[in-house]
Scaffold this active site. Structure first.
Site, PDB file in Angstrom:
ATOM      1  N   ASP A 168      38.841  37.203  46.887  1.00 43.79           N
ATOM      2  CA  ASP A 168      39.499  36.030  47.457  1.00 43.79           C
ATOM      3  C   ASP A 168      40.407  36.271  48.663  1.00 43.79           C
ATOM      4  OD1 ASP A 168      38.302  35.332  45.100  1.00 43.79           O
ATOM      5  OD2 ASP A 168      40.142  34.772  44.074  1.00 43.79           O
ATOM      6  N   GLU A 175      42.814  43.889  34.981  1.00 48.66           N
ATOM      7  CA  GLU A 175      42.037  43.206  36.014  1.00 48.66           C
ATOM      8  C   GLU A 175      41.808  44.146  37.208  1.00 48.66           C
ATOM      9  OE1 GLU A 175      43.942  39.609  37.309  1.00 48.66           O
ATOM     10  OE2 GLU A 175      42.126  38.830  38.277  1.00 48.66           O
TER      11      GLU A 175
HETATM   12  C1  9WN Z   1      39.434  32.212  41.730  1.00 51.57           C
HETATM   13  C2  9WN Z   1      37.830  35.339  37.373  1.00 51.57           C
HETATM   14  C3  9WN Z   1      37.951  35.337  38.887  1.00 51.57           C
HETATM   15  C4  9WN Z   1      36.993  36.339  39.564  1.00 51.57           C
HETATM   16  C5  9WN Z   1      37.282  36.499  41.048  1.00 51.57           C
HETATM   17  C6  9WN Z   1      38.758  36.839  41.216  1.00 51.57           C
HETATM   18  C7  9WN Z   1      39.637  35.768  40.570  1.00 51.57           C
HETATM   19  C8  9WN Z   1      40.013  33.316  40.829  1.00 51.57           C
HETATM   20  C9  9WN Z   1      41.527  33.289  40.900  1.00 51.57           C
HETATM   21  O1  9WN Z   1      39.329  35.647  39.197  1.00 51.57           O
HETATM   22  O2  9WN Z   1      39.446  34.560  41.272  1.00 51.57           O
HETATM   23  O3  9WN Z   1      38.045  32.115  41.533  1.00 51.57           O
HETATM   24  O4  9WN Z   1      42.109  32.330  40.372  1.00 51.57           O
HETATM   25  O5  9WN Z   1      42.141  34.207  41.459  1.00 51.57           O
HETATM   26  O6  9WN Z   1      39.076  37.005  42.554  1.00 51.57           O
HETATM   27  O7  9WN Z   1      36.461  37.489  41.602  1.00 51.57           O
HETATM   28  O8  9WN Z   1      35.675  35.898  39.398  1.00 51.57           O
HETATM   29  O9  9WN Z   1      37.949  36.640  36.885  1.00 51.57           O
END
Ligand code: 9WN
Length: 437
Positions: free
Chosen positions: A168, A402
């Site tokens: 992101d 994470e």
């Molecule tokens: C937005 C769920 C997701 C991953 C992404 C990671 C993070 C979300 C956030 O978490 O993104 O989609 O709220 O930060 O960047 O790769 O799929 O684990």
């Protein structure tokens, strides 16, 4: 090893919401697209039926257009922003009527996961029936990507929001995001920094722009043609397209299993590999660069995304050698100055390098896993094994987090993270192999 395996299985069990697996307790209560694909790969090692269920529940959110959204909201929760209603996808005639979803997608790992689940299944008749059931959905998804998101028809899909990249706040997006002035945007309240220290998450400035881009989508009624015409963020992302190319290779194998015609998939494979060679490869730097379609130029930021084409077999042997040289350079990604573990998500030489903040430096097991598979594919088995050992050491030391600080090995972000557990299972049980069985 047995302890790690048991721990990994227990994390997946604890995050099991019945039909889908949440990425982590608290921080991520819903179902995410590429998380579930990786989770299914992990589940396929010890619970084939639950792995199939994971994929079926993701497909419940598939849109009539073929798009598979990045979040499926099977149940309401106030713990996560944006919530189900924020996307206003009910205004889009293409949207799934069955279940609430976001309006954007994520790296399409799903066909790769389906192949892994299919090939590892012990009950062949059940596996075959499952493949017949899901193959049309996978094909519809890839068709949607090339039909709606490849505006130049060159075999490279464009993403319209940084969340579609899965990485992101990658520095690759910083230039485009900094140039956006979110003049008017809906009011919102972040919930992510409740569970995780704010210096490990994207900044408020990033979030204002994430929300601004969602609002653009809402106002366009999630009409893809409008989005591709109007979005200030329109990028041919190296990681996304490499994952798609690999998914097409896997879809090709699945099509052959079912005696389906594969000319269309073959066409995508040829076109995408030519586009990687002719458009995304930066011969001077010896790496792949994303392409900003709005600006009409390559994005000169060096991150881990450049290595993911190895996973898809895209580089030739010389290109692979040059990529591996970056990976082994202590000034960039290898242990040495400023880091002790493989593989930071951003080059240490980048002005944006930060060992704690989200995708700006920390190590993620998911990207290490993709790189390990890519190194094995090109015969770099020693380096693949080193990266695998570093990954195992990080989880043994700091738990299934994470992400991890590459300088200290400390865990960051959410705890008890599902895809970390799933891919550690795979790294423990599928040693050295490039195949799924
Ligand atoms: C937005 C769920 C997701 C991953 C992404 C990671 C993070 C979300 C956030 O978490 O993104 O989609 O709220 O930060 O960047 O790769 O799929 O684990």
């Amino acid at each position: 090893m047995q302890d790690l395996l048991n721990y990994a299985r227990s994390v997946l069990r604890a995050n099991d919401q019945g039909s889908y697996t949440r990425p982590a307790p608290g921080q991520y209560p819903h179902q995410w697209n590429w998380d579930s694909a990786f989770i299914a790969i992990g589940l396929s090692h010890f619970d084939e039926e639950r792995a199939r269920q994971e994929i079926r529940s993701l497909l419940r959110g598939q849109w009539r257009s073929g798009m598979i959204p990045h979040i499926i909201y099977h149940q309401p929760s106030s713990e996560y922003f944006p919530d189900a209603t924020f996307w206003q996808t009910e205004n889009c005639p293409d949207a799934s009527g069955d279940v609430c979803t976001s309006g954007i997608t994520q790296p399409p790992v799903l066909a790769t996961a389906v192949r892994a689940v299919y090939e590892r299944s012990t009950g062949r008749a059940v596996a075959r029936a499952f493949l017949e059931e899901v193959f049309p959905a996978l094909l519809a998804y890839h068709r949607w990507l090339y039909r709606e998101r490849d505006p130049l028809g060159e075999g490279l899909v464009a993403i319209v929001h940084p969340w579609e990249s899965g990485l992101d706040d990658s520095p690759r997006w910083a230039g485009i995001m900094d140039a956006i002035t979110p003049a008017s945007r809906p009011a919102y309240r972040r919930t992510d920094a409740v569970h995780v220290p704010s210096d490990e998450r994207p900044t408020d400035t990033d979030y204002d722009r994430f929300v601004y881009l969602i609002d653009l989508g809402r106002r366009a009624g999630w009409d893809q043609r409008k989005l591709v015409t109007e979005s200030p963020f329109l990028v041919q992302d190296v990681l996304f397209n490499a994952v798609l190319h690999r998914a097409n290779e896997d879809l090709r194998v699945l099509a052959a299993e079912l005696n389906e015609l594969a000319d269309e998939i073959d066409g995508w494979l040829v076109q995408t590999s030519q586009a990687f060679a002719n458009k995304l490869w930066d011969n001077e730097g010896g790496r792949y660069l994303d392409f900003d379609l709005r600006a009409g130029s390559a994005i000169p930021e060096h991150t881990i995304a450049a290595f993911i084409p190895l996973f898809a077999g895209l580089p030739d042997a010389e290109q692979a050698r040059r990529l591996v040289a970056h990976l082994q350079d202590p000034a960039e990604y290898a242990p040495g100055t400023g880091s002790r573990y493989y593989v930071p998500t951003t080059s240490k030489a980048s002005a944006h390098w930060n060992p704690r903040r989200y995708w700006r430096g920390p190590i993620w097991v998911v990207t290490n896993w993709l790189i390990i598979q890519g190194l094995r594919r090109y015969g770099y088995h020693d380096l693949a094994e080193t990266v695998r050992q570093h990954t195992l050491k990080l989880v043994a030391q700091s738990g299934f987090r994470e992400y991890y600080n590459p300088a200290t090995g400390d865990g960051c972000g959410a705890a008890d993270f599902s895809w970390t557990a799933a891919l550690i299972l795979d790294l423990l049980l599928n040693m050295g192999s490039t195949s799924w069985t």
